[in-house]
Enzyme design. Structure first.
Site, PDB file in Angstrom:
ATOM      1  N   ALA A 200       0.926  -1.147  -0.036  1.00 35.89           N
ATOM      2  CA  ALA A 200       0.047  -0.064   0.153  1.00 35.89           C
ATOM      3  C   ALA A 200       0.754   1.269  -0.077  1.00 35.89           C
ATOM      4  O   ALA A 200       2.260   1.085   0.248  1.00 35.89           O
ATOM      5  CB  ALA A 200      -0.965  -0.055   1.172  1.00 35.89           C
TER       6      ALA A 200
ATOM      7  N   GLY B 234      -0.311  -4.957   0.789  1.00 32.74           N
ATOM      8  CA  GLY B 234      -1.455  -4.902   0.012  1.00 32.74           C
ATOM      9  C   GLY B 234      -1.296  -5.401  -1.561  1.00 32.74           C
ATOM     10  O   GLY B 234      -2.352  -6.147  -1.883  1.00 32.74           O
TER      11      GLY B 234
ATOM     12  N   GLU C 260      -1.994  -8.993  -0.943  1.00 32.86           N
ATOM     13  CA  GLU C 260      -3.533  -9.220  -0.667  1.00 32.86           C
ATOM     14  C   GLU C 260      -4.348  -9.077  -1.885  1.00 32.86           C
ATOM     15  O   GLU C 260      -5.297  -9.615  -2.267  1.00 32.86           O
ATOM     16  CB  GLU C 260      -4.005  -8.134   0.336  1.00 32.86           C
TER      17      GLU C 260
END
Length: 257
Positions: free
Chosen positions: A65, A108, A111
């Protein structure tokens, strides 16, 4: 078609979508995720698209992220922004999504790859959920999806240490579908997508839904859902075409109806 942060092209019935923040190793900021989610939903309703390949660069699928967006945020800020909840819209995409991963696939990024239905990794891929090193935990499904794939004890070790692991380890623990050379991982991912795109679109969607249901319900409920999906496909033209083509010993021509 292109946007600021997503580059895409249609190859037959396959969309190849490339994350495009090279200066930030494809870190997932809010504008990038908004564009990706909106495009995913558009492709999901496009009859010319039957499979999606999501990739980055050879150097980085996505390094995580964008920490700068949240470093100074308060609890209220994070709650009001509710950025991670929007990721659930990717989960609702009905068409198969293949993540073609090379280089860094962290936080992220990992993910996001786990939101896809298959992960093809290059030999240079590096996975990890290193959020613990920043004083937080995965927030876009990392604790849940990784645990479902690799089991409680290995997920505990990976998430509580935040260590990186390579493509071969990812393959051994069941996170990755295939490991291929950097020179061919994307081409092989596209070839796999084209193979899937030749199947009945309705059967493909129903199969995806049934498999996902296995991770969200008990065995009895999952079997009941599978049975209903199986019966429902007998109302489609694709089922008639597929079985007729089998009897006639020819290739089926599926229309998605």
């Amino acid at each position: 078609m292109s946007t600021d942060f997503i580059l895409s092209q249609l190859d037959g019935n396959v969309i190849i979508a490339r994350l495009n923040r090279p200066d930030a190793l494809n870190a997932l900021n809010i504008p990038l995720m908004d564009q990706l989610i909106n495009l995913m939903e558009t492709w999901d309703t496009d009859p010319n698209v039957r499979c999606i390949v999501l990739t980055g660069s050879d150097k980085a699928f996505a390094a995580g992220a964008d920490i700068k967006e949240m470093a100074d945020a308060s609890v209220v800020d994070m709650y009001e922004r509710n950025n991670l909840q929007r990721w659930e819209r990717i989960k609702r995409v009905r068409k198969p999504i293949i993540a073609a991963v090379s280089g860094f696939c962290l936080g992220g990024g990992c993910e996001l790859a786990m939101h896809c239905d298959m992960i093809i990794a290059s030999e240079s891929a590096k996975f990890g959920q290193p959020e613990i090193n920043l004083g937080v935990i995965p927030g876009a499904g990392g604790t849940q999806r990784l645990s479902k794939v690799v089991g409680k004890y290995r997920a505990m070790e990976l998430i509580l240490t935040g260590r990186f692991f390579d493509a071969q380890e990812a393959y051994r623990i069941g996170l990755v579908t295939r490991v291929l050379p950097v020179e061919t991982y994307l081409q092989e991912s596209i070839a796999l997508a084209k193979q899937i795109a030749e199947k009945s679109p309705m059967a493909t969607r129903f199969a995806k839904e049934a498999i996902l249901r296995a991770f969200e319900t008990g065995l009895s409920d999952g079997l009941d859902y599978e049975r209903k999906m199986f019966y429902a496909l007998f109302a489609t033209e694709d089922q008639k075409e597929g079985m007729k083509a089998f009897v006639e010993k020819r290739k089926a021509n599926y229309t998605g109806k």
